[in-house]
Design a protein around this motif. Structure first.
Motif, PDB file in Angstrom:
ATOM      1  N   UNK A 322      51.221  68.571  42.672  1.00  0.00           N
ATOM      2  CA  UNK A 322      50.684  68.842  44.174  1.00  0.00           C
ATOM      3  C   UNK A 322      49.229  69.070  44.157  1.00  0.00           C
ATOM      4  N   UNK A 323      48.706  68.157  45.089  1.00  0.00           N
ATOM      5  CA  UNK A 323      47.329  68.121  45.249  1.00  0.00           C
ATOM      6  C   UNK A 323      46.946  68.686  46.581  1.00  0.00           C
ATOM      7  N   UNK A 324      45.853  69.653  46.511  1.00  0.00           N
ATOM      8  CA  UNK A 324      45.242  70.153  47.672  1.00  0.00           C
ATOM      9  C   UNK A 324      43.883  69.544  48.019  1.00  0.00           C
ATOM     10  N   UNK A 325      43.229  70.160  48.696  1.00  0.00           N
ATOM     11  CA  UNK A 325      41.839  69.696  48.844  1.00  0.00           C
ATOM     12  C   UNK A 325      40.881  69.819  47.840  1.00  0.00           C
ATOM     13  N   UNK A 326      41.079  70.962  47.248  1.00  0.00           N
ATOM     14  CA  UNK A 326      40.136  71.501  46.007  1.00  0.00           C
ATOM     15  C   UNK A 326      40.887  71.102  44.573  1.00  0.00           C
ATOM     16  N   UNK A 327      41.993  71.518  44.626  1.00  0.00           N
ATOM     17  CA  UNK A 327      42.712  71.853  43.381  1.00  0.00           C
ATOM     18  C   UNK A 327      44.119  70.832  42.958  1.00  0.00           C
ATOM     19  N   UNK A 328      44.463  70.993  41.663  1.00  0.00           N
ATOM     20  CA  UNK A 328      45.691  70.086  41.552  1.00  0.00           C
ATOM     21  C   UNK A 328      46.555  71.160  40.714  1.00  0.00           C
ATOM     22  N   UNK A 329      47.852  71.058  41.213  1.00  0.00           N
ATOM     23  CA  UNK A 329      48.946  71.956  40.431  1.00  0.00           C
ATOM     24  C   UNK A 329      49.829  70.935  39.979  1.00  0.00           C
ATOM     25  N   UNK A 330      50.125  71.249  38.550  1.00  0.00           N
ATOM     26  CA  UNK A 330      51.286  70.535  37.883  1.00  0.00           C
ATOM     27  C   UNK A 330      52.550  71.598  37.619  1.00  0.00           C
ATOM     28  N   UNK A 331      53.382  71.588  38.493  1.00  0.00           N
ATOM     29  CA  UNK A 331      54.698  72.341  38.359  1.00  0.00           C
ATOM     30  C   UNK A 331      55.810  71.865  37.359  1.00  0.00           C
ATOM     31  N   UNK A 332      55.922  72.124  36.312  1.00  0.00           N
ATOM     32  CA  UNK A 332      56.452  71.730  35.418  1.00  0.00           C
ATOM     33  C   UNK A 332      58.018  72.149  35.435  1.00  0.00           C
ATOM     34  N   UNK A 333      58.753  71.203  35.069  1.00  0.00           N
ATOM     35  CA  UNK A 333      60.203  71.338  35.509  1.00  0.00           C
ATOM     36  C   UNK A 333      60.930  72.528  34.449  1.00  0.00           C
ATOM     37  N   UNK A 334      60.824  72.390  33.238  1.00  0.00           N
ATOM     38  CA  UNK A 334      61.352  73.271  32.154  1.00  0.00           C
ATOM     39  C   UNK A 334      60.698  74.807  32.052  1.00  0.00           C
TER      40      UNK A 334
END
Length: 526
Positions: A322-334
């Motif tokens: 998930x990429x926002x204007x200033x950051x990136x989030x990695x949502x892990x599945x496990x």
């Protein structure tokens, strides 16, 4: 008397109507968003409310909480009146572990007492045997009866002692483990926290509440594995994260999200202040006594703030970036389990296959061997952060390198280690080297012959690097006479040649330059 009874009845009804219920509720950690520094913990509470005002007590809150970060959302026919945080000294892991050690020690002492009784009983039996054996005229049948009696008794006592020993050893091992754990927890012996939610309901109703807060002493750092099969294959990038936490509570089977945000860094824009000039005045040296004020910090503190009720939309994801204007989030599945105060947990984030151009970079002035470099274009799409990387080439571990994402170039250069089959040489051109005095100036000439040899069975692309000195004084002049197609960076003096070297062949270039400076001055670093 009638007036007093009526007044008491009104007061009693008033008290019942506004009585507050206190209810402890279970709240498990559903998700943790880990920032580069700090982490946001999300908990859910599913409970039922009775009519009136209820105080919901949520225990096991991280001891490193930022109390101002508490957010509460909910679903149900009720109103949130207040949120309060305080330290819960009764919910301290140190006290729990201390109680466990005391209990185990008491069990060990009880078994030791029973073991001592069995030992004394065995001594009494043996003493009785000696007394009987000293009697004169002991008949054979009496002797056999006595032997059978003592065999039974000694076997019974011996079996009891053996059973006690078998029970005692696991308790001793458990005590050692508890003492080790207690020693580790003492390093983080702050009491856990408690959040108190004051809610009001006009009637009995179910309540679904989600609360979140930010905790310190947690974070993650990037780590990479770079695997290159050969110089014709893409670079396989395994993006990993080293996640740590020391919040006082364990994260057990939680959904994990990694964010490139860093709340610990201030987001306030820097301002340019006026640059005032004035004449320098020497300071006056004096001494004074400074008495420091000492502030007493309370062990527990509380913040109260109303929070608006809202329905929270949730979405189930397997793996998402998930990429926002200033950051990136990695949502892990496990789901993951990361214990407080334990070793950092290595978590796999993403795996990329990146097209690369391979070059052998060599600077014979510094090293006669080349270094294999992979150049990745448009690398921003991989969301890489600066971090250490393990390098594997042709299924062998080469060493470590560092990925620096702070550069502004659109090409990311990854050093893959020494290329021992590309060798270089740098020799002075003797008949060009000279030092002449012309008028008030000295003119020195320098010349080098630089060669690169490819011992491989295939053509390679080579980047050859050298340099000329850079003047920082107008009285010093540097004149580049010959670089045979190389390019010079004016600010650094770095010269770069890019060419291909066929298999088992060499390539040679010349570098010539002169330096002119006043003859009455001495030049540093020439």
């Amino acid at each position: 008397m009638k007036f007093i009874k009526t007044a008491l009845l009104v007061i009693s009804l008033f008290s019942v109507g506004f009585a507050q219920n206190i209810k402890k509720v279970d709240a498990k950690i559903d998700k943790v968003t880990v920032f580069l520094q700090q982490a946001q913990l999300e908990k859910s509470v599913n409970t039922s409310l009775s009519a009136g005002i209820t105080k919901l007590l949520v225990d096991d809150i991280a001891n490193s909480i930022d109390a101002n970060s508490i957010l509460v959302e909910g679903k149900g026919d009720f109103t949130l009146l207040a949120v309060k945080y305080s330290a819960n000294h009764l919910n301290n892991k140190v006290l729990v572990l201390q109680d466990s050690v005391v209990k185990v020690q008491a069990d060990i002492e009880n078994l030791e007492m029973l073991f001592a009784v069995a030992q004394n009983e065995e001594k009494m039996i043996m003493a009785n045997a000696n007394v009987k054996s000293e009697k004169d005229g002991l008949l054979p049948e009496d002797l056999k009866e006595m032997i059978d009696f003592f065999r039974v008794k000694l076997t019974e006592v011996g079996a009891r002692r053996l059973q006690i020993q078998r029970q005692m050893q696991p308790l001793k091992d458990k005590k050692i483990r508890l003492e080790k754990q207690l020693a580790e927890v003492r390093n983080n012996s702050l009491p856990l926290g408690q959040i108190e939610l004051t809610v009001s309901a006009s009637k009995a109703t179910p309540a679904n509440i989600k609360l979140s807060y930010v905790a310190y002493n947690a974070g993650w750092s990037p780590n990479y594995d770079l695997r290159v099969k050969d110089i014709k294959s893409p670079v396989a990038i395994a993006y990993k994260a080293s996640v740590y936490q020391n919040t006082g509570i364990d994260w057990s089977n939680v959904k994990l999200s990694l964010s490139t945000s860093n709340p610990a860094i201030s987001g306030q824009k820097m301002e340019l202040n006026p640059q005032f000039l004035s004449f320098y005045v020497a300071p006056v040296v004096y001494q004074r006594n400074v008495k420091a004020n000492k502030m007493d910090m309370e062990a527990g503190f509380a913040t109260e703030a109303p929070a608006a009720m809202a329905d929270m939309a949730t979405a189930s994801r397997t793996v998402a970036v998930v990429e926002t204007g200033m950051t990136v989030n990695f949502d892990l599945g496990s789901t993951y389990t990361i214990n407080s105060g334990g070793q950092p947990e290595m978590v796999e984030v993403q795996t990329y296959s990146a097209e690369a151009e391979y070059k052998s970079v060599i600077a014979p002035k510094l090293d006669l061997n080349a270094y294999l470099v992979a150049e990745l274009k448009n690398w921003e799409q991989y969301k890489l952060l600066s971090g250490e990387a393990n390098v594997y080439f042709e299924n062998k571990f080469i060493g470590k390198t560092f990925i620096n994402e702070q550069g502004v170039d659109n090409i990311l250069k990854l050093s893959l280690g020494k290329d021992m089959r590309i060798v270089g040489k740098r020799e002075e051109i003797e008949n060009f080297k000279a030092r002449k005095t012309i008028g008030s100036n000295v003119r020195e000439s320098f010349g080098y012959k630089i060669s690169v040899r490819n011992t491989k069975s295939e053509t390679v692309k080579v980047v050859l690097e050298d340099q000329v000195p850079v003047s920082q004084d107008s009285d010093i002049e540097v004149d580049v006479e010959d670089i045979q197609g190389g390019t010079v960076e004016a600010n650094t003096g770095k010269i770069t040649w890019v060419f291909e070297v066929p298999a088992s062949q060499s390539k040679e270039v010349l570098l010539k330059y002169t330096v002119k400076y006043p003859k009455d001055k001495r030049i540093n670093n020439l």
